[in-house]
Motif scaffolding. Structure first.
Motif, PDB file in Angstrom:
ATOM      1  N   LEU A 213       0.802  -1.216   0.000  1.00 47.38           N
ATOM      2  CA  LEU A 213       0.000   0.000   0.000  1.00 47.38           C
ATOM      3  C   LEU A 213       0.843   1.278   0.000  1.00 47.38           C
ATOM      4  CD1 LEU A 213      -2.751  -0.996   2.594  1.00 47.38           C
ATOM      5  CD2 LEU A 213      -2.955  -0.940   0.099  1.00 47.38           C
ATOM      6  N   LYS A 214       2.098   1.174   0.458  1.00 46.98           N
ATOM      7  CA  LYS A 214       2.936   2.361   0.576  1.00 46.98           C
ATOM      8  C   LYS A 214       4.136   2.363  -0.361  1.00 46.98           C
ATOM      9  CE  LYS A 214       1.970   2.553   5.571  1.00 46.98           C
ATOM     10  NZ  LYS A 214       2.606   2.531   6.919  1.00 46.98           N
ATOM     11  N   SER A 215       4.304   1.310  -1.149  1.00 49.17           N
ATOM     12  CA  SER A 215       5.508   1.186  -1.963  1.00 49.17           C
ATOM     13  C   SER A 215       5.684   2.328  -2.948  1.00 49.17           C
ATOM     14  CB  SER A 215       5.498  -0.148  -2.712  1.00 49.17           C
ATOM     15  OG  SER A 215       4.350  -0.257  -3.533  1.00 49.17           O
ATOM     16  N   TRP A 216       4.574   2.962  -3.349  1.00 51.62           N
ATOM     17  CA  TRP A 216       4.660   4.083  -4.285  1.00 51.62           C
ATOM     18  C   TRP A 216       5.388   5.274  -3.671  1.00 51.62           C
ATOM     19  CZ3 TRP A 216       2.434   8.693  -2.793  1.00 51.62           C
ATOM     20  CH2 TRP A 216       1.521   8.637  -1.732  1.00 51.62           C
ATOM     21  N   LYS A 217       5.455   5.322  -2.326  1.00 51.20           N
ATOM     22  CA  LYS A 217       6.144   6.418  -1.649  1.00 51.20           C
ATOM     23  C   LYS A 217       7.665   6.262  -1.690  1.00 51.20           C
ATOM     24  CE  LYS A 217       2.601   7.473   1.856  1.00 51.20           C
ATOM     25  NZ  LYS A 217       2.398   7.642   3.324  1.00 51.20           N
ATOM     26  N   PHE A 218       8.133   5.051  -1.975  1.00 53.58           N
ATOM     27  CA  PHE A 218       9.561   4.769  -1.899  1.00 53.58           C
ATOM     28  C   PHE A 218      10.222   5.083  -3.236  1.00 53.58           C
ATOM     29  CE2 PHE A 218      13.282   1.897  -1.645  1.00 53.58           C
ATOM     30  CZ  PHE A 218      13.814   2.394  -0.463  1.00 53.58           C
ATOM     31  N   SER A 219      11.310   5.842  -3.205  1.00 60.74           N
ATOM     32  CA  SER A 219      11.940   6.299  -4.436  1.00 60.74           C
ATOM     33  C   SER A 219      13.455   6.129  -4.366  1.00 60.74           C
ATOM     34  CB  SER A 219      11.614   7.771  -4.664  1.00 60.74           C
ATOM     35  OG  SER A 219      12.322   8.597  -3.743  1.00 60.74           O
ATOM     36  N   PRO A 220      14.127   6.190  -5.510  1.00 53.96           N
ATOM     37  CA  PRO A 220      15.590   6.123  -5.516  1.00 53.96           C
ATOM     38  C   PRO A 220      16.248   7.214  -4.687  1.00 53.96           C
ATOM     39  CG  PRO A 220      14.736   5.772  -7.725  1.00 53.96           C
ATOM     40  CD  PRO A 220      13.569   6.183  -6.868  1.00 53.96           C
ATOM     41  N   ILE A 221      15.613   8.387  -4.615  1.00 60.09           N
ATOM     42  CA  ILE A 221      16.180   9.482  -3.822  1.00 60.09           C
ATOM     43  C   ILE A 221      16.182   9.113  -2.339  1.00 60.09           C
ATOM     44  CG2 ILE A 221      15.705  11.815  -2.983  1.00 60.09           C
ATOM     45  CD1 ILE A 221      15.251  12.719  -5.728  1.00 60.09           C
ATOM     46  N   ASP A 222      15.165   8.354  -1.902  1.00 57.80           N
ATOM     47  CA  ASP A 222      15.134   7.905  -0.510  1.00 57.80           C
ATOM     48  C   ASP A 222      16.377   7.081  -0.191  1.00 57.80           C
ATOM     49  OD1 ASP A 222      12.671   9.091  -0.114  1.00 57.80           O
ATOM     50  OD2 ASP A 222      11.536   7.271  -0.522  1.00 57.80           O
ATOM     51  N   VAL A 223      16.689   6.122  -1.080  1.00 57.57           N
ATOM     52  CA  VAL A 223      17.843   5.261  -0.857  1.00 57.57           C
ATOM     53  C   VAL A 223      19.130   6.078  -0.917  1.00 57.57           C
ATOM     54  CG1 VAL A 223      19.091   3.234  -1.646  1.00 57.57           C
ATOM     55  CG2 VAL A 223      16.615   3.293  -1.829  1.00 57.57           C
ATOM     56  N   ALA A 224      19.210   6.962  -1.913  1.00 55.91           N
ATOM     57  CA  ALA A 224      20.418   7.778  -2.062  1.00 55.91           C
ATOM     58  C   ALA A 224      20.632   8.675  -0.850  1.00 55.91           C
ATOM     59  CB  ALA A 224      20.311   8.622  -3.330  1.00 55.91           C
TER      60      ALA A 224
END
Length: 302
Positions: A213-224
Motif C-alpha cells: 500500500l505504501k511502496s509508491w512512496k519509496f523512491s531512488p532518492i530515498d535510498v540515495a
C-alpha cells in the motif's frame, strides 16, 4: 559557475554503510528483516522524549475533537475572508503527508487545498524561483497546505546537487524578504518542520519498501539519501539560521510518534487562529516536549 546535476539519482546497490551516533552500521533496504538496532530505537531515536506511542483510543478521541475545531475555523475563514497557509517540511518519511491528511480530512475541499508540486517544467525552471509556488497561494477564505515548498532549495536541492551553491546562497538571502511580504499581506503563515530520528527514518523507509500500500512512496532518492543524513542535518541547520525569523518562525515538531506530532500541529494552528466559537478547553495546551520554535529547540539532536 558550477552547474547543478542533470542526471537522475542512481543509488548504490547492496548494503549501505552508515554512521549513527558515531557508530558504523550496515543497512540493507533489500533485506525484508529489519535489524534489531533499528527496531529497538525507532521511537526513541534522536532523543525523543517518549518511549511509548500515544495510545490509539486517546489519539482517536482527541483527533476527532480537534478536527471539529478545524471545521469551525474553516467556517470562520469563509465568513471573514481570512487566509491561512501552512508549509510542511522535514526529512523524507517525516510524516508530512499523513499530517496534512488528518488536518484536511473533514474540511471542505473547495476552500481547503493541498499543494504538492512535482519536478519543475522547463518553463518553470526559467521563471523567478518562487513563481510557481505563488500561483497556489490562498485567496479569500482559503486554507492552503504545502507538502514541501520553496524550501526544496534549502534541503534536497543542495544536498543532491540539483541547484548550484550560488542558487542556494541566493535563496537563503532572499527568502526572509519573500516571507515578510506574505505576512505583511495578512496571511496566517505557518512553517512546520517535522523532525525525526535516524532509526525512525530507516524503519519507515523499510516499511514503505515492503508495504504493497505504501511502496509508491519509496523512491531512488530515498535510498540515495540514507547515507547523507549528516549532509541533510547541515543543510537544515543552515536553513534555520537564515530563515527562522520572528515574523515567520520555524515551528519544530518532534515527529517520531506520528500521533503526537499530528495533534501538536493541529493545536498550534487552532491556538493561532482567533476563530469564532473556539473552545480552548477542547484545543488544549501544547506539549512543550515535542513542539517549539527555532533551532534552539532541537539543540544537538538529529
Amino acid at each position: 559557475m558550477k552547474k547543478a546535476k542533470e542526471n537522475p539519482v542512481t543509488p548504490a546497490s547492496g548494503p549501505l554503510k552508515i554512521k549513527i551516533d558515531g557508530k558504523e552500521r550496515e543497512f540493507d533496504i533489500e533485506n525484508p528483516e529489519l535489524p534489531d538496532w533499528v527496531e529497538g530505537n525507532k521511537l526513541t531515536a534522536g532523543g525523543y522524549p517518549y518511549d511509548k506511542k500515544m495510545k490509539s483510543d486517546e489519539y482517536d478521541e482527541t483527533l476527532e475533537k480537534l478536527q471539529i475545531e478545524l471545521v469551525k475555523a474553516q467556517a470562520w475563514l469563509q465568513a471573514s475572508g481570512k487566509r491561512v497557509m501552512a508549509l510542511f517540511e522535514g526529512r523524507d518519511a517525516a510524516g508530512k503527508g499523513g499530517t496534512i491528511f488528518v488536518l484536511r480530512q473533514y474540511l471542505n475541499p473547495r476552500t481547503a487545498r493541498n499543494v504538492a508540486l512535482t519536478k519543475p517544467t522547463p518553463t518553470e525552471v526559467g521563471q523567478w524561483y518562487y513563481q510557481r509556488y505563488v500561483d497556489h497561494f490562498p485567496t479569500s477564505g482559503e486554507f492552503v497546505t504545502f507538502d514541501r515548498s520553496w524550501y526544496n532549495r534549502a534541503g534536497v536541492e543542495p544536498v543532491m546537487g540539483f541547484c548550484t551553491p550560488e542558487q542556494h546562497e541566493k535563496f537563503l538571502d532572499e527568502t526572509p524578504h519573500f516571507e515578510r511580504m506574505i505576512v505583511n499581506d495578512d496571511i496566517y503563515f505557518f512553517k512546520f518542520w517535522l523532525n525525526i530520528g535516524q532509526e525512525t527514518q530507516l524503519e519507515r523507509f523499510h516499511d514503505r519498501r515492503y508495504s504493497p500500500l505504501k511502496s509508491w512512496k519509496f523512491s531512488p532518492i530515498d535510498v540515495a539519501g540514507i547515507t547523507k543524513w549528516d549532509d541533510y542535518t547541515k543543510a537544515r541547520d543552515t536553513m534555520f539560521e537564515h530563515t527562522h525569523k520572528a515574523f515567520a518562525p520555524w515551528i519544530i515538531v518532534r515527529a517520531n510518534d506520528k500521533r503526537r506530532s499530528r495533534l501538536a500541529v493541529m493545536r498550534r494552528i487552532l491556538l493561532s487562529l482567533p476563530y469564532e466559537g473556539r473552545d480552548l478547553d477542547i484545543v488544549g495546551k501544547e506539549d512543550n516536549k515535542i513542539i517549539g520554535e527555532g533551532p534552539s529547540f532541537l539543540g544537538k539532536e538529529g
